[in-house]
Structure formats: structure tokens, C-alpha cells
Design a protein around this motif. Structure first.
Motif, PDB file in Angstrom:
ATOM      1  N   ARG A  91      41.035  45.297  40.155  1.00 27.25           N
ATOM      2  CA  ARG A  91      39.726  44.635  39.703  1.00 27.25           C
ATOM      3  C   ARG A  91      38.797  45.731  39.678  1.00 27.25           C
ATOM      4  O   ARG A  91      38.086  45.742  38.912  1.00 27.25           O
ATOM      5  CB  ARG A  91      39.537  43.659  40.863  1.00 27.25           C
ATOM      6  N   HIS A 141      39.384  36.257  25.423  1.00 29.51           N
ATOM      7  CA  HIS A 141      40.103  35.778  26.395  1.00 29.51           C
ATOM      8  C   HIS A 141      41.750  36.295  26.513  1.00 29.51           C
ATOM      9  O   HIS A 141      42.435  36.015  25.355  1.00 29.51           O
ATOM     10  CB  HIS A 141      40.250  34.204  26.479  1.00 29.51           C
ATOM     11  N   VAL A 155      36.173  38.822  28.594  1.00 28.22           N
ATOM     12  CA  VAL A 155      35.524  39.760  28.422  1.00 28.22           C
ATOM     13  C   VAL A 155      34.415  39.819  27.168  1.00 28.22           C
ATOM     14  O   VAL A 155      35.141  39.314  26.155  1.00 28.22           O
ATOM     15  CB  VAL A 155      36.273  41.092  28.707  1.00 28.22           C
ATOM     16  N   LEU A 158      37.875  37.037  35.659  1.00 28.43           N
ATOM     17  CA  LEU A 158      38.886  37.706  35.997  1.00 28.43           C
ATOM     18  C   LEU A 158      39.833  36.845  37.079  1.00 28.43           C
ATOM     19  O   LEU A 158      39.243  36.910  38.102  1.00 28.43           O
ATOM     20  CB  LEU A 158      38.431  39.216  36.190  1.00 28.43           C
ATOM     21  N   PHE A 185      42.623  48.334  28.746  1.00 28.63           N
ATOM     22  CA  PHE A 185      42.788  47.927  30.152  1.00 28.63           C
ATOM     23  C   PHE A 185      44.111  48.149  30.546  1.00 28.63           C
ATOM     24  O   PHE A 185      44.355  48.729  31.600  1.00 28.63           O
ATOM     25  CB  PHE A 185      42.440  46.588  30.156  1.00 28.63           C
ATOM     26  N   PHE A 245      39.467  47.917  36.334  1.00 25.49           N
ATOM     27  CA  PHE A 245      38.896  47.085  35.253  1.00 25.49           C
ATOM     28  C   PHE A 245      37.519  46.893  35.298  1.00 25.49           C
ATOM     29  O   PHE A 245      36.635  47.228  34.228  1.00 25.49           O
ATOM     30  CB  PHE A 245      39.343  45.401  35.338  1.00 25.49           C
ATOM     31  N   ILE A 296      32.739  41.903  31.859  1.00 24.51           N
ATOM     32  CA  ILE A 296      33.738  41.124  32.645  1.00 24.51           C
ATOM     33  C   ILE A 296      33.137  39.630  32.909  1.00 24.51           C
ATOM     34  O   ILE A 296      32.161  39.522  33.721  1.00 24.51           O
ATOM     35  CB  ILE A 296      34.663  41.574  33.499  1.00 24.51           C
ATOM     36  N   ILE A 356      47.437  38.166  34.274  1.00 27.39           N
ATOM     37  CA  ILE A 356      46.307  38.672  34.627  1.00 27.39           C
ATOM     38  C   ILE A 356      45.557  37.811  33.502  1.00 27.39           C
ATOM     39  O   ILE A 356      45.965  37.418  32.586  1.00 27.39           O
ATOM     40  CB  ILE A 356      45.942  39.992  34.169  1.00 27.39           C
ATOM     41  N   HIS A 357      44.347  37.034  33.901  1.00 23.88           N
ATOM     42  CA  HIS A 357      43.531  36.410  32.850  1.00 23.88           C
ATOM     43  C   HIS A 357      42.358  37.532  32.710  1.00 23.88           C
ATOM     44  O   HIS A 357      41.527  37.607  33.837  1.00 23.88           O
ATOM     45  CB  HIS A 357      43.242  34.970  33.398  1.00 23.88           C
ATOM     46  N   LEU A 358      41.782  37.904  31.676  1.00 21.09           N
ATOM     47  CA  LEU A 358      40.578  38.445  31.613  1.00 21.09           C
ATOM     48  C   LEU A 358      39.716  38.071  30.576  1.00 21.09           C
ATOM     49  O   LEU A 358      40.069  37.819  29.312  1.00 21.09           O
ATOM     50  CB  LEU A 358      40.982  39.921  31.192  1.00 21.09           C
ATOM     51  N   VAL A 386      43.305  37.992  38.844  1.00 22.78           N
ATOM     52  CA  VAL A 386      44.488  39.078  39.036  1.00 22.78           C
ATOM     53  C   VAL A 386      45.555  38.022  39.824  1.00 22.78           C
ATOM     54  O   VAL A 386      45.312  37.958  40.962  1.00 22.78           O
ATOM     55  CB  VAL A 386      44.194  40.209  39.755  1.00 22.78           C
TER      56      VAL A 386
END
Length: 133
Positions: free
Chosen positions: A41, A20, A69, A58, A84, A44, A55, A65-67, A60
């Protein structure tokens, strides 16, 4: 409880590696809006396909940004975030000249945590909740 389907296999390794990440644009400017957010988006998603990453969630937001993965065990957090940030900064600054007003698109800082299967669902719900602010 984890099932066999929760794990991935690559070569001779069975694994579950979820990161995260959270990071912000330089000076926490609210630049990730409209077409820029949409293009982020897309960038990514394409990068994840190329790298064999999934992913899981996600967000945005205009200023962060929270990603979430899922990656291979050979992919360290530093290399994942670098991929990224570098790809998105390069593409977005070429496509949206207004982003060149910032000395760089992203700060050098980021947050990362690991998550197994039980906590993965909690992280996904958090990212997808529009009220987490």
C-alpha cells in the motif's frame, strides 16, 4: 450526472480516466499479508503521488490486488500496470527475502476495465466490500 468537479484538467485537456485493475502473485500464492500488504500500500501510494495519479480504491488481499486509479489521458493501461507491478516487485523482493522463492512476484497477466463517474462509484463499493471474495 457529472459535475465540473468530477473532471480533471491538465494542460489543454479536461478528462476523467479511471482504470480498475486486478492482478495476482505468481502461482496465486497468498503472500500479500501482514507487513508485505502494508508495504505494498505504501509503495503504491508513493508511486501514485510521483505520477500524479489518484488511487480511488485499493484492496490488497493475500492472493490478489484490486486497484482503482484515476490517471491522465496520456497514461495507457499497460504503462500504469507496468509501473505498479515493477516498482512493487523490485522493492518488495529486496525488503522481504521470502518473496525471492517465487520466480517473479507477479504473473504477467492482469484484468483492466475503464469506468466513468457513475460506474466508478459501483467499482469503489465493490472493492471496499469485504464480502466480494
Amino acid at each position: 450526472m457529472l459535475t465540473q468537479e468530477d473532471y480533471k484538467t491538465h494542460n489543454h485537456v479536461k478528462f476523467l480516466v479511471n482504470y480498475h485493475f486486478v492482478w495476482i502473485p505468481k502461482r496465486r500464492k497468498k503472500v500479500l499479508i501482514a507487513e508485505i500488504a502494508t508495504r505494498t500500500r505504501q509503495i503504491f501510494a508513493q508511486l501514485a503521488i510521483e505520477k500524479g495519479w489518484d488511487i480511488l480504491a485499493l484492496e490488497v488481499a493475500p492472493d490478489h490486488i484490486h486497484l482503482f486509479v484515476s490517471v491522465k489521458p496520456t497514461d495507457t493501461p499497460h504503462l500504469v500496470i507496468k509501473a505498479f507491478k515493477a516498482r512493487s516487485s523490485s522493492y518488495l523482493r529486496k525488503e522481504f527475502p521470502q518473496l525471492k522463492k517465487l520466480p517473479s512476484l507477479w504473473t504477467s497477466s492482469y484484468f483492466v476495465s475503464t469506468a466513468g463517474n457513475v460506474s466508478s462509484e459501483a467499482v469503489r463499493r465493490y472493492i471496499e466490500d469485504p464480502h466480494h471474495g
